[in-house]
Motif scaffolding. Structure first.
Motif, PDB file in Angstrom:
ATOM      1  N   GLU A 111     -42.502 -14.780 -82.609  1.00 19.79           N
ATOM      2  CA  GLU A 111     -42.051 -14.990 -81.240  1.00 19.79           C
ATOM      3  C   GLU A 111     -41.481 -16.387 -81.026  1.00 19.79           C
ATOM      4  O   GLU A 111     -40.550 -16.575 -80.241  1.00 19.79           O
ATOM      5  N   ALA A 165     -56.821  -7.671 -73.717  1.00 22.59           N
ATOM      6  CA  ALA A 165     -56.753  -6.343 -74.329  1.00 22.59           C
ATOM      7  C   ALA A 165     -57.614  -5.333 -73.587  1.00 22.59           C
ATOM      8  O   ALA A 165     -57.321  -4.128 -73.595  1.00 22.59           O
ATOM      9  N   SER A 169     -53.083  -0.820 -71.029  1.00 20.34           N
ATOM     10  CA  SER A 169     -51.675  -0.630 -70.674  1.00 20.34           C
ATOM     11  C   SER A 169     -51.352  -1.077 -69.258  1.00 20.34           C
ATOM     12  O   SER A 169     -50.186  -1.023 -68.850  1.00 20.34           O
ATOM     13  N   PRO A 172     -48.238  -5.520 -68.926  1.00 23.30           N
ATOM     14  CA  PRO A 172     -47.053  -5.344 -69.768  1.00 23.30           C
ATOM     15  C   PRO A 172     -47.173  -6.073 -71.100  1.00 23.30           C
ATOM     16  O   PRO A 172     -47.838  -7.110 -71.207  1.00 23.30           O
ATOM     17  N   VAL A 173     -46.500  -5.521 -72.108  1.00 26.94           N
ATOM     18  CA  VAL A 173     -46.541  -6.116 -73.441  1.00 26.94           C
ATOM     19  C   VAL A 173     -46.006  -7.545 -73.427  1.00 26.94           C
ATOM     20  O   VAL A 173     -46.505  -8.421 -74.138  1.00 26.94           O
ATOM     21  N   LYS A 176     -48.677 -10.101 -72.855  1.00 24.92           N
ATOM     22  CA  LYS A 176     -49.529 -10.311 -74.029  1.00 24.92           C
ATOM     23  C   LYS A 176     -48.811 -11.188 -75.060  1.00 24.92           C
ATOM     24  O   LYS A 176     -49.428 -12.071 -75.675  1.00 24.92           O
ATOM     25  N   ILE A 177     -47.514 -10.950 -75.239  1.00 20.48           N
ATOM     26  CA  ILE A 177     -46.737 -11.768 -76.183  1.00 20.48           C
ATOM     27  C   ILE A 177     -46.702 -13.220 -75.716  1.00 20.48           C
ATOM     28  O   ILE A 177     -46.866 -14.156 -76.506  1.00 20.48           O
ATOM     29  N   THR A 180     -50.090 -14.870 -76.274  1.00 21.49           N
ATOM     30  CA  THR A 180     -50.288 -15.111 -77.700  1.00 21.49           C
ATOM     31  C   THR A 180     -49.523 -16.347 -78.160  1.00 21.49           C
ATOM     32  O   THR A 180     -50.073 -17.238 -78.821  1.00 21.49           O
TER      33      THR A 180
END
Length: 438
Positions: A111, A165, A169, A172-173, A176-177, A180
């Motif tokens: 990323e 986590a 769902s 949104p992803v 999380k990105i 991270t």
């Protein structure tokens, strides 16, 4: 065209070798055990157990275990350290090795290799480090606790992502990105702070020896050496010299990670031809699986192999043991002084303010953009979860304070701040996602 069973693969060119049967997908429990959620819960459980023991009639036994001395001798020379020091100076070097591997991978192919995503994470992480440190310093200015300004700067990757986590769902992803990447940049900042501000007197001969060993490791990486045993042997020597140099020994883990190459030695060809059936010959199947395993081994870079090798040990052994050794704060006689209040304020207030402010400035300047599906309200929730500073915050507290009372106050602040940040972050994100769903 006929459909291909998902459990059948062929390694190598499509025209050679019989089909391979892959193992079945893990069940729900196995998936949970391997997840960030379980890692965060295990870390939390270890900390709770330590806290209970430290405030129970078993407190004496707990303290004796923490200070139990273990020796490693070669002839008449060696190291004699307490269990607490072996964990904090030895095992945590392995943790920082894994952190270094993750940082290098994300910078080169992950990323952080994408400029706009990297800019958002870097800006958020910088704000999330500077504002908590300033808040803490303002509350402790002129006092004996000022040296602990680095304690509320960190974000715990395993704990924060484990909590996120749990929301599944609903989140949104992209969020999380972002969290991270932010936590990884935050760890890099923590390493720099430890090296620059929490280091004892430097011993130049040992530092020179460490530099020579690191140079040899870098040369091995440039030459494409793939044997992890060679990196492990020199890495152990590097750790010993860094420990003797006065730098904190965990810096050796990051230095070793920077030397491990990310290049692959051989490509992996995998095809999915149609109409394959599973091979029922167990003996032949075993041979083919061994060949596939060898092909996968060749295709993986040393960095990926080492990262995959270390991850379960760090997640399920080193971090829980670190939490157990360091989270045992006896609250009897511990007052909520400015050190505790400064850490709590830094984690609970400083982190979301800093993360949001840094990200807003980057977007405003045109250097970054919000991830897909993420708005500013959700980013506030990520900033709150970034206040979960558990592992590295406790680690920096140990480096910052030799005084037992100040150290206990800092650790208590980390525990309170982490719990408050986790609760507030989860509550905020649940509220925002429910609003968007209606």
């Amino acid at each position: 065209m006929s459909s291909v069973p998902p459990s059948v693969l062929r390694a190598g060119p499509a025209e050679t070798g019989p089909p391979l049967i892959l193992p079945p997908d893990p069940g729900p429990f196995a998936q949970f055990v391997r997840s960030q959620s379980f890692a965060g819960l295990l870390l939390f459980a270890s900390a709770v157990l330590a806290f209970i023991l430290a405030n129970s009639p078993l407190a004496g036994g707990y303290e004796a275990l923490r200070h139990l001395h273990l020796s490693v001798l070669v002839g008449d020379r060696g190291l004699d350290l307490s269990l607490e020091h072996w964990v904090n100076d030895g095992l945590m070097a392995v943790f920082f090795l894994l952190v270094g591997l993750e940082i290098k991978r994300e910078l080169l192919i992950g990323e952080l290799a994408q400029p706009r995503r990297a800019a958002l994470a870097v800006a958020g992480a910088l704000g999330g480090m500077v504002v908590p440190a300033l808040l803490y310093a303002a509350l402790n200015l002129g006092g004996p606790g000022l040296h602990g300004w680095g304690v509320p700067m960190a974000t715990d990757i395993a704990f924060s992502l484990g909590i996120l986590a749990l929301l599944g769902s609903r989140v949104p992803v992209g969020l999380k990105i972002f969290l991270t990447a932010l936590a990884i940049v935050d760890d890099l900042g923590a390493v720099a702070v430890i090296a620059l501000f929490y280091t004892d007197t430097i011993q130049l001969p040992a530092l020179l020896a460490a530099a020579l060993v690191w140079g040899a490791l870098l040369a091995m990486g440039r030459l494409g050496v793939r044997r992890l045993g060679m990196y492990a042997a020199l890495g152990g020597l590097l750790w010993l010299f860094v420990l003797q140099s006065g730098l904190h020994a965990t810096i050796a883990g990051v230095l070793l990670a920077l030397a491990v190459p990310l290049r692959r030695a051989a490509p992996l060809a995998v095809s999915l031809p149609g109409g394959l059936v599973a091979d029922a010959d167990n003996e032949r199947l075993g041979v083919h699986l061994q060949r596939a395993e060898a092909a996968l081994e060749r295709a993986q870079s040393p960095l990926h192999r080492l990262e995959h090798l270390l991850h379960p040990y760090v997640t399920y052994a080193i971090l829980p043991l670190f939490a157990f050794v360091n989270a045992g704060v006896a609250v009897g006689g511990t007052t909520l002084g400015t050190v505790t209040l400064g850490v709590v304020a830094g984690l609970v207030l400083g982190k979301p303010l800093g993360v949001l402010g840094g990200a807003w400035l980057a977007v405003r300047a045109g250097l970054a953009a919000l991830p897909s599906g993420v708005n500013w309200s959700l980013l506030v929730g990520a900033g709150m979860l970034a206040g979960i500073g558990f592992t590295v915050s406790l680690f920096v507290a140990n480096l910052a304070f030799a005084d037992a009372a100040l150290l206990a106050g800092a650790k208590l602040g980390v525990l309170i701040g982490t719990l408050c940040s986790a609760a507030l972050g989860v509550a905020w994100l649940l509220l925002q996602t429910r609003r968007s769903a209606t």
